[in-house]
Write a protein that holds these residues in place. Sequence first.
Motif, short mmCIF file in Angstrom:
data_model
loop_
_atom_site.label_atom_id
_atom_site.label_comp_id
_atom_site.label_asym_id
_atom_site.label_seq_id
_atom_site.Cartn_x
_atom_site.Cartn_y
_atom_site.Cartn_z
N PRO A 1 0.27 -5.34 17.33
CA PRO A 1 1.22 -4.26 17.67
C PRO A 1 2.27 -4.03 16.59
CG PRO A 1 0.84 -5.68 19.57
CD PRO A 1 0.20 -6.36 18.39
N HIS A 2 2.78 -5.12 16.01
CA HIS A 2 3.79 -4.98 14.96
C HIS A 2 3.20 -4.30 13.73
CE1 HIS A 2 6.91 -5.90 12.05
NE2 HIS A 2 6.05 -6.57 11.32
N LEU A 3 1.99 -4.69 13.36
CA LEU A 3 1.36 -4.11 12.17
C LEU A 3 1.00 -2.64 12.40
CD1 LEU A 3 -0.95 -7.09 11.12
CD2 LEU A 3 1.27 -6.47 10.16
N GLU A 4 0.52 -2.33 13.59
CA GLU A 4 0.21 -0.93 13.90
C GLU A 4 1.47 -0.07 13.86
OE1 GLU A 4 -3.69 -1.34 16.85
OE2 GLU A 4 -1.67 -1.40 17.71
N ALA B 1 3.06 5.91 -3.03
CA ALA B 1 4.23 6.57 -3.61
C ALA B 1 4.09 6.75 -5.11
CB ALA B 1 5.49 5.77 -3.29
N TRP B 2 3.33 5.85 -5.75
CA TRP B 2 3.11 5.94 -7.19
C TRP B 2 1.96 6.86 -7.55
CZ3 TRP B 2 3.10 -0.12 -7.73
CH2 TRP B 2 4.40 -0.59 -7.51
N GLY B 3 1.33 7.46 -6.55
CA GLY B 3 0.24 8.39 -6.79
C GLY B 3 -1.11 7.75 -7.00
N LEU B 4 -1.25 6.46 -6.65
CA LEU B 4 -2.54 5.78 -6.78
C LEU B 4 -3.32 5.92 -5.47
CD1 LEU B 4 -1.45 2.49 -8.59
CD2 LEU B 4 -2.69 4.43 -9.56
N GLU B 5 -4.54 6.39 -5.57
CA GLU B 5 -5.37 6.58 -4.38
C GLU B 5 -6.05 5.27 -4.02
OE1 GLU B 5 -8.05 9.81 -4.54
OE2 GLU B 5 -6.52 11.31 -5.04
N ALA B 6 -5.60 4.67 -2.95
CA ALA B 6 -6.17 3.40 -2.50
C ALA B 6 -6.09 3.32 -0.99
CB ALA B 6 -5.42 2.22 -3.13
N THR B 7 -7.15 2.81 -0.39
CA THR B 7 -7.15 2.55 1.04
C THR B 7 -7.22 1.04 1.25
OG1 THR B 7 -9.56 2.67 1.22
CG2 THR B 7 -8.32 4.72 1.53
N ILE C 1 0.84 -1.20 0.00
CA ILE C 1 0.00 0.00 0.00
C ILE C 1 0.88 1.26 0.00
CG2 ILE C 1 -1.75 1.30 1.28
CD1 ILE C 1 -2.77 -1.27 -0.05
N ALA C 2 1.99 1.21 0.73
CA ALA C 2 2.91 2.34 0.72
C ALA C 2 3.46 2.58 -0.69
CB ALA C 2 4.07 2.08 1.70
N HIS C 3 3.74 1.50 -1.43
CA HIS C 3 4.20 1.65 -2.81
C HIS C 3 3.12 2.30 -3.67
CE1 HIS C 3 7.89 -0.36 -2.10
NE2 HIS C 3 7.42 -1.60 -2.06
N LEU C 4 1.88 1.87 -3.52
CA LEU C 4 0.79 2.45 -4.32
C LEU C 4 0.69 3.95 -4.06
CD1 LEU C 4 -2.06 -0.23 -3.99
CD2 LEU C 4 -0.50 0.12 -5.91
N GLU D 1 5.01 3.79 11.03
CA GLU D 1 6.34 4.02 10.46
C GLU D 1 6.26 4.49 9.01
OE1 GLU D 1 9.99 1.23 8.85
OE2 GLU D 1 8.86 0.53 10.59
N LEU D 2 5.33 3.90 8.25
CA LEU D 2 5.20 4.24 6.83
C LEU D 2 4.26 5.42 6.59
CD1 LEU D 2 4.97 0.60 5.40
CD2 LEU D 2 6.95 2.13 5.39
N GLY D 3 3.72 5.99 7.65
CA GLY D 3 2.83 7.14 7.52
C GLY D 3 1.52 6.82 6.84
N LEU D 4 0.98 5.64 7.13
CA LEU D 4 -0.23 5.18 6.45
C LEU D 4 -1.46 5.20 7.34
CD1 LEU D 4 1.27 2.08 4.54
CD2 LEU D 4 0.73 4.33 3.59
N GLY D 5 -1.42 6.01 8.40
CA GLY D 5 -2.54 6.05 9.33
C GLY D 5 -3.87 6.37 8.68
N GLY D 6 -3.85 7.16 7.64
CA GLY D 6 -5.10 7.50 6.95
C GLY D 6 -5.46 6.57 5.81
N ASP D 7 -4.57 5.60 5.54
CA ASP D 7 -4.76 4.72 4.39
C ASP D 7 -5.01 3.26 4.76
OD1 ASP D 7 -4.16 6.80 2.42
OD2 ASP D 7 -2.11 6.66 3.17
N VAL D 8 -4.53 2.82 5.91
CA VAL D 8 -4.65 1.42 6.31
C VAL D 8 -5.37 1.34 7.66
CG1 VAL D 8 -3.42 -0.69 6.93
CG2 VAL D 8 -2.56 0.75 5.06
#
Length: 272
Positions: free
Chosen positions: A137-140, A120-126, A115-118, A145-152
């Motif tokens: 805990p590891h996944l959170e 970075a490529w400018g694709l809007e996906a949640t 999802i982080a790659h998507l 870390e990847l700044g995906l709080g609004g995406d995942v």
Amino acid sequence: RVVRAADPALVLSHGQRPARLFARAAAPGTVMAVCVHKPVFDVTPDTHYLCVGRHLAKLAIERGAPVDHVHFIPNAVTPPSVQAAPFARAGHSVRIVAAGRLHRKKGFDVLIRAIAHLRAWGLEATCEIAGEGEERPHLEALVAELGLGGDVALSGWTADVPAFLASGDIFAFPSHQEGFPLTLLEAMAVGLPVVASEIDGPIEMLKDGVNGRLVPEDDPDRLAEALGELIADRPAARAMGQAARTLVLSQYGPDELARRLEVVVDLMLTKT
């Protein structure tokens, strides 16, 4: 007490622990059978093995089970009352869904990196992952870390899996090890285009480019590429979803399971 009172002709156990207990209680001559869902199992003499995947049946034979005591009966799902409508929500980001126990073998960290790659490529996906487990805990931490709080989103268990799956546009299945995964069957049954790891289990259900996409295990780059390709070619993605649904409804429903099980039970009871 049940086994001794009923004196069954055949005992079918799901897993080896109950099989060992029932074998102690069963009368001599009782046919013993075990349904195998995972590759971790032992082979014991005179036991039949009902394997949900062909790779598991192969393992049983390699471990010493007679060929005529090994049977392939794939998992089945009830036809869902809902159906997905991929990419039908105008003005919304593409919604990728996944479901399963939050365990290392499920590979949800691979999906989060994809999802982080998507993004970075400018694709809007949640992405929403339904499930619970020790990897939360590891996944959170990885999401943060990847700044995906609004995406995942890690949304926990859901009471209605088909409805959850049908709410998505694409289903991702990045697992590292499977038998014959029910969640993947359920996603296919609602008509979602799916992307799955190219491992034992999914490779028995999917033909790449026909009823889904298969990608190398533990490879977030390739997973992201496949997801991006489905997003870019939505008519092809919808066609794969429909092909997957047709396959599951015709081959992996309760009626087919009952037919296969009846044949195997009759066969086991005729063995001396």
